[in-house]
Design a protein around this motif. Structure first.
Motif, PDB file in Angstrom:
ATOM      1  N   HIS A   1     -17.487  41.878 -13.160  1.00  0.00           N
ATOM      2  CA  HIS A   1     -18.528  41.220 -13.971  1.00  0.00           C
ATOM      3  C   HIS A   1     -19.872  41.389 -13.265  1.00  0.00           C
ATOM      4  CE1 HIS A   1     -15.349  39.584 -16.435  1.00  0.00           C
ATOM      5  NE2 HIS A   1     -14.784  39.030 -15.378  1.00  0.00           N
ATOM      6  N   PRO A   2     -20.563  42.515 -13.553  1.00  0.00           N
ATOM      7  CA  PRO A   2     -21.750  42.873 -12.775  1.00  0.00           C
ATOM      8  C   PRO A   2     -23.000  42.037 -13.035  1.00  0.00           C
ATOM      9  CG  PRO A   2     -21.369  44.486 -14.518  1.00  0.00           C
ATOM     10  CD  PRO A   2     -20.192  43.560 -14.527  1.00  0.00           C
TER      11      PRO A   2
ATOM     12  N   ILE B   1     -17.444  36.582 -10.447  1.00  0.00           N
ATOM     13  CA  ILE B   1     -17.482  38.050 -10.358  1.00  0.00           C
ATOM     14  C   ILE B   1     -16.129  38.659 -10.733  1.00  0.00           C
ATOM     15  CG2 ILE B   1     -17.286  39.811  -8.525  1.00  0.00           C
ATOM     16  CD1 ILE B   1     -20.005  39.132  -7.594  1.00  0.00           C
TER      17      ILE B   1
ATOM     18  N   VAL C   1     -17.896  46.445  -9.929  1.00  0.00           N
ATOM     19  CA  VAL C   1     -17.722  44.994 -10.009  1.00  0.00           C
ATOM     20  C   VAL C   1     -17.155  44.674 -11.384  1.00  0.00           C
ATOM     21  CG1 VAL C   1     -18.907  42.768  -9.781  1.00  0.00           C
ATOM     22  CG2 VAL C   1     -19.841  44.777  -8.655  1.00  0.00           C
TER      23      VAL C   1
ATOM     24  N   LEU D   1     -13.806  43.147  -7.044  1.00  0.00           N
ATOM     25  CA  LEU D   1     -14.519  44.353  -6.614  1.00  0.00           C
ATOM     26  C   LEU D   1     -13.495  45.425  -6.286  1.00  0.00           C
ATOM     27  CD1 LEU D   1     -16.807  42.728  -3.871  1.00  0.00           C
ATOM     28  CD2 LEU D   1     -17.553  43.299  -6.171  1.00  0.00           C
TER      29      LEU D   1
ATOM     30  N   THR E   1     -26.250  45.926 -11.723  1.00  0.00           N
ATOM     31  CA  THR E   1     -25.716  44.689 -11.146  1.00  0.00           C
ATOM     32  C   THR E   1     -26.811  43.651 -10.895  1.00  0.00           C
ATOM     33  OG1 THR E   1     -25.790  45.905  -9.047  1.00  0.00           O
ATOM     34  CG2 THR E   1     -23.626  45.551 -10.012  1.00  0.00           C
TER      35      THR E   1
ATOM     36  N   ALA F   1     -24.209  40.265  -7.339  1.00  0.00           N
ATOM     37  CA  ALA F   1     -23.193  41.310  -7.510  1.00  0.00           C
ATOM     38  C   ALA F   1     -23.544  42.543  -6.685  1.00  0.00           C
ATOM     39  CB  ALA F   1     -23.049  41.678  -8.986  1.00  0.00           C
TER      40      ALA F   1
ATOM     41  N   ALA G   1     -19.585  33.631  -5.538  1.00  0.00           N
ATOM     42  CA  ALA G   1     -19.359  34.578  -6.637  1.00  0.00           C
ATOM     43  C   ALA G   1     -17.930  35.104  -6.638  1.00  0.00           C
ATOM     44  CB  ALA G   1     -20.353  35.735  -6.538  1.00  0.00           C
TER      45      ALA G   1
END
Length: 292
Positions: free
Chosen positions: A93-94, A74, A91, A77, A35, A39, A110
């Motif tokens: 989109h890490p 992001i 996540v 989560l 990440t 993130a 984010a």
């Protein structure tokens, strides 16, 4: 320092509190998912909250899931935890990078605008599901709002993740403080004063504060009593067998297409990024067990 959670009461049972140090498990999550700093901060805060909220569950089979869906880069989560404070998460989109906001990692930017879902599977017919709109998308304030509106428990949540210059995790942790329905004005006022005057979670951790010392600051003058400590760790229960069952569930048609491709497939676990490979012969065996 090993990661652990302390549970406590104060004000003669009018307040219950939890505090955790989670630097190792957040660093492990960062390594698994590679990440970015922002993130890592977002996932680390939710993992810390998940570990503490998991420890509130009563039965070993209970499972807590925290999901945040936002319109920021992001995406979202997901964290799950059990009653023993084993926690895992990922996540969407890490690798998101954002410029700092007021010198801090911009977790709110984010995540963006969105929703927080809290799902508690306690072995009943239907899991408990609570949902609130994100208030700041900084996670701690959003959980404070969730407790007040969905569970009707006035709470204060503090969460923090501090990164080193090499983008590894320097420290992480947090606290959750909740007042009972019979709390007196005197205890409530003192608690509110304390929370207004404490430094941030990251600065307390950076100064070497243990979870006990953090609660000592938050609950100063309220007869803090530590009732329990328990370890917490990043732990994923995925296995090749579990992934096989997931492939079986997709049905014969799709499995046959994989076999016809004549290539081995790779399946990754969302929660820990571990890869599992299945060759064509293994897929043929899985096909025999599929029903439709």
């Amino acid at each position: 320092m090993n990661d652990y959670i302390v549970r406590a009461t104060a004000g003669g049972g009018q307040v219950r509190a939890f505090a955790a140090t989670t630097g190792n498990l957040v660093e492990e999550a960062r390594r698994h998912h590679n990440t970015s700093p922002v993130a890592t901060a977002a996932l680390g805060r939710l993992l810390t909250a998940g570990a503490m909220m998991g420890s509130m569950m009563k039965n070993d089979t209970d499972v807590l899931t925290l999901q945040i869906k936002g319109d920021g880069p992001i995406g979202g989560l997901t964290v799950t935890a059990d009653a023993k404070a084993n926690v895992k998460g990922y996540v969407e989109h890490p690798d998101v990078m954002l410029p700092p906001k007021e010198g801090k990692l911009d977790v709110g930017g984010a995540l963006g605008i969105g929703l927080l879902n809290v799902i508690k599977d306690m072995g009943l017919k239907e899991p408990y599901v609570g949902q609130t709109i994100l208030q700041t998308s900084e996670i701690a304030e959003d959980l404070t709002y969730y407790f007040a509106t969905s569970e009707q428990v006035p709470s204060s949540v503090g969460l923090g993740v501090l990164m080193d210059k090499d983008n590894t995790v320097h420290c992480a942790g947090g606290f959750i403080v909740q007042v009972m329905p019979f709390v007196t004005d005197e205890v409530l006022n003192k608690l509110e004063q304390n929370i207004q005057h404490i430094s941030s979670v990251t600065s307390m951790l950076d100064n070497g504060h243990t979870p006990e010392e953090m609660l000592g600051k938050v609950l100063e003058g309220l007869e803090l009593e530590i009732t329990d400590t328990m370890p917490t760790k990043f732990s994923c229960d995925c296995s090749k067998e579990r992934i096989e069952k997931a492939i079986v569930s997709i049905g014969k048609k799709d499995i046959q297409e994989m076999i016809d491709d004549g290539e081995a497939i790779e399946v990754k676990c969302h929660f820990c990024n571990t890869s599992y490979n299945f060759d064509v012969e293994e897929l043929k065996e899985i096909y025999k067990r599929a029903r439709k």
